[in-house]
Write a protein that holds these residues in place. Sequence first.
Motif, short mmCIF file in Angstrom:
data_model
loop_
_atom_site.label_atom_id
_atom_site.label_comp_id
_atom_site.label_asym_id
_atom_site.label_seq_id
_atom_site.Cartn_x
_atom_site.Cartn_y
_atom_site.Cartn_z
N THR A 28 -10.12 -10.36 -2.05
CA THR A 28 -10.39 -9.43 -3.15
C THR A 28 -11.70 -9.83 -3.84
N TYR A 75 -3.14 -6.63 2.63
CA TYR A 75 -3.88 -6.35 1.39
C TYR A 75 -3.05 -6.72 0.18
N THR A 78 -6.55 -2.83 -7.05
CA THR A 78 -7.41 -3.34 -5.98
C THR A 78 -7.89 -2.25 -5.03
N ASN A 134 -9.76 -3.09 -0.50
CA ASN A 134 -10.08 -4.15 -1.46
C ASN A 134 -11.35 -3.76 -2.21
#
Length: 978
Positions: free
Chosen positions: A819, A642, A929, A948
């Motif tokens: 994202t 991530y 995020t 995300n």
Amino acid sequence: MRNMLKTFGFILLVIVVNSQVLAQLSSGNPAADHWVDSVFRSLSKSQKIAQLMVVRVSSIEAGGKIRFYDKEVAEAIQKYNIGGLCLFQGGPVKQATILNYLQAIAKTPLLVTIDAENGVGMRMDSVLGLPRQMMMGAVQDQSLIYEYGRVVGEQCKRIGIQVNYAPVVDVNNNPNNPVINDRSFGEDKYKVAEYGIAYMKGMQDVGVMACAKHFPGHGDVDVDSHLDLPVINKSRNQLDSLELYPFNQIFRAGVGSVMVAHLSVPVIDNTEHRPTSISYNNVTQLLRKELNYNGLTFTDALEMKGVAKYFPDGEASREALIAGNDMLCLPGDIPGSIKKIRKAIRKGKLSWRDINDRVRKVLYAKYQYGLADWKPVDTTNIVADLNSKVATMRRSIAKNALTLLRNEEPAIFPLFKGRSVAYVGVGLSQDNVFAEHMRRDYNAGVFYFDYKKDSSEIAPMLEQIKKEYDIVVIGVHKISRYPAKNFGISNAAIALINGLQAQQKTITFVFGNPYAIKNFCSSPVLVAAYDDDDITQATAFDLLHGRFLASGKLPVTVCPSFKYGDGVITRRLLPAIPASQLGFNQAKLNTAIDSIVNDAIKQKAIPGAVVLVAKDGKIAYEKAFGYLTYDSTAPVYPETIYDLASVTKIMATTLSVMKLYDEGKLELQKTLGDYLPLVRGTNKAPLKLWDILLHQAGLKAFIPFYRETLDNTNGNLPLSALYRTSPEENFTVPVAANLYIRNNWEDTMMRRILKSELGPQGKYIYSDNDYIFLGKIVEAVTKMPLDQYVKKTFYDKLNLSVTGFNPAFRFPLDYIAPTEREKEFRNQLIHGYVHDPGAAMFGGVAGHAGLFSNAYEVAVLAQMLLNGGVLNGQNFFSRSTVDYFNQYHSAISRRGLGFDKPEKDNATRTEPYPCASASPLTFGHTGFTGTCFWVDPRNNLIFVFLSNRVNSPDVNKFLRMSIRPKVHEAIYQALKPY
């Protein structure tokens, strides 16, 4: 009299400890006593006997047709008042409808049972089955077995079942066992016991009685008791040391019931042809008196040949009660059984007191499991409800069970794209899920070789594959569950596999019973996959592709090369152990986190997430949820990478500042001008590092650098003078896929920061620009780019293989969660490139954003901080430095030096931050995020949440739902005392 009362009290204590079922026998529950007494008084003598009988509701006839016995069972209920039902084949709606009818006409509520070791889908159509226990035996995370038990228990409750004949706690130490085999957790008695207890507790915690089977141990046989009576010739010492061990442990742990097997064990009872199921020596002497088990006993099915062959027509029912059993499973001849049991009572072989005690025990069990207040099963959405958690559990088991047994070719495993690959599906005649993935993702040539083909077809296939392909992935499919005829694998198939492995590089997956691996023990790259369903195949493909690391270990020995416990596993600095051993209420922890995150996914606040909880240096909870995006079928794994967003500020920049401070190379009271020549002569030069770390130096929060690089006359597309779609001279800085900015534009961005308005110092303004400067200071002092410095100084020394910047250049994109689908500036789905546009324009490496990682590696860095700068024998900085940086240092904000902290007035805030129970010692950070990590030294606790959320159609829903604070608080609420 006093001694008698003490003895009776001790007996009650043993009963309560050994069986949850009998907890209601204590005089402390007058409601239970009243209900049991009233029902008991209503029964005739024959009805009391019938209360001990469990009858079949359906079966499969020749040709696969399902036959229901609802009319016959209804007649038995009305005529004899039988005590229980056993569900078998059929659809859930019909099963539930019949069950509702039978319960409605029953004078006494029926105890509903099922033999569903791997979920109700094992018996019911329209419901996907769960993995068998041997696959679970390969899993190293015991908490997952507990969760499995909860899922099975919830399925049972949903369809009105009170007892599931599971878990199997037989130790399978005979590879040729034709009846247990892959139904066992494996050959290790300790694992069998521990996993049996975890499975049992999962079911019983949701209100379904577990049943340990098959007592005294069915693992070392080579005869199927469905067909004849197996004989176990072992000494009592051998039985005590192996077969009886898991039963002893699960009895002490409180299993509600036990099923007694049809076995001949001469050392227990040497009477010819007398199975243990109807042996007084086994049931009363051994089980009751020696092992002190007082829970319910069920016989194994009395219709099985292992007992019916020698005791037909009701004789087995009579003998089972004489032996000391409570309930007769599938007795067949009900009136004949009642007649012979009553005759035995008249002859003094049984007493009515024996019958009455067992009937009352059964009635107390019915009360405990809710039958005193029976409600019909609601058939609305029942199929969907029964299936709701199956796919997730199958994937979790598969991911944790897949076992890499050998990897002599690390250059090809994991298998990245760019190779010429063939897939040989042994046992196949058409594509399955694994083959489809091979075609789609590797453009592989796919070949089939089912078990009907002969050796004449081997040479042409070998020649073609050798000529056209560099690497061969072999999948061994459609393996029989049992060892007869070598698991159904043909000699020609084995010859083909040997030929492929001899001529070129191969990777072999064995989808099915691990004992079949004995045929492939020389394979250079070998993976045990344990099952052959779609989800296991898809998960195995992800392992091949490298999306996660194998963590399973063999539950049994399959050949001299591969023994119990073998498996190639990357060593982890933070081991995982059951949360209950770390002070958590495991059920509460798992249920709460799962509920919050799954609801967030359902509400489309996030497409997926990973949550990790560690305490005392060990992982208590690590779980992945959902998918990479809303339109993706690719699941999130715990290893999914991530974009950490502002967590970069800590896990890259602040760590670096701490290191340099610890080494005496940075002084926090010095200024930007002392370290950065480019700021000298500007109003930024006098700003102290101290104030910058606290976000109170007066710098602007952020500057949208990208806006001046867009063509406002052409749909806000990147200006052609500043960008290129492929790298070329003077345009080599990657901003996104197929987008490169002019190399010298970084100078422009730094000038924009230097010329930006400076606010009053001493006012808290959370600023990205603070950390852009700090990143530049690290580079100036170390004379290394920030990404290289943190890699060399921290990540490499901790063996962190994922953590770093610009992952698109280091990993396949399907390792990484995308994202935002950016509609301005880059005009694409941002995938593998930093989400923050400013960091992107710095080439993906900046002090405020750009770091990517997975939950485990973030937890490793957090643990290093929690340990005071030490981990894995490496000392990164002194404890005094860690303690200094993570304390409150501002009179106007909650901030530490770099670190975020709880609000100082959390106790009185309506919205505490980061959650109500976080101690004032807590430190960490969040990321835009949808990420965070928090460390609580008071509770020795680490919490990591990665998602995300910017991929959501409503990017702020995640914040409005307070997902991170809710999960964080749930962790504290699950800590003892509870």
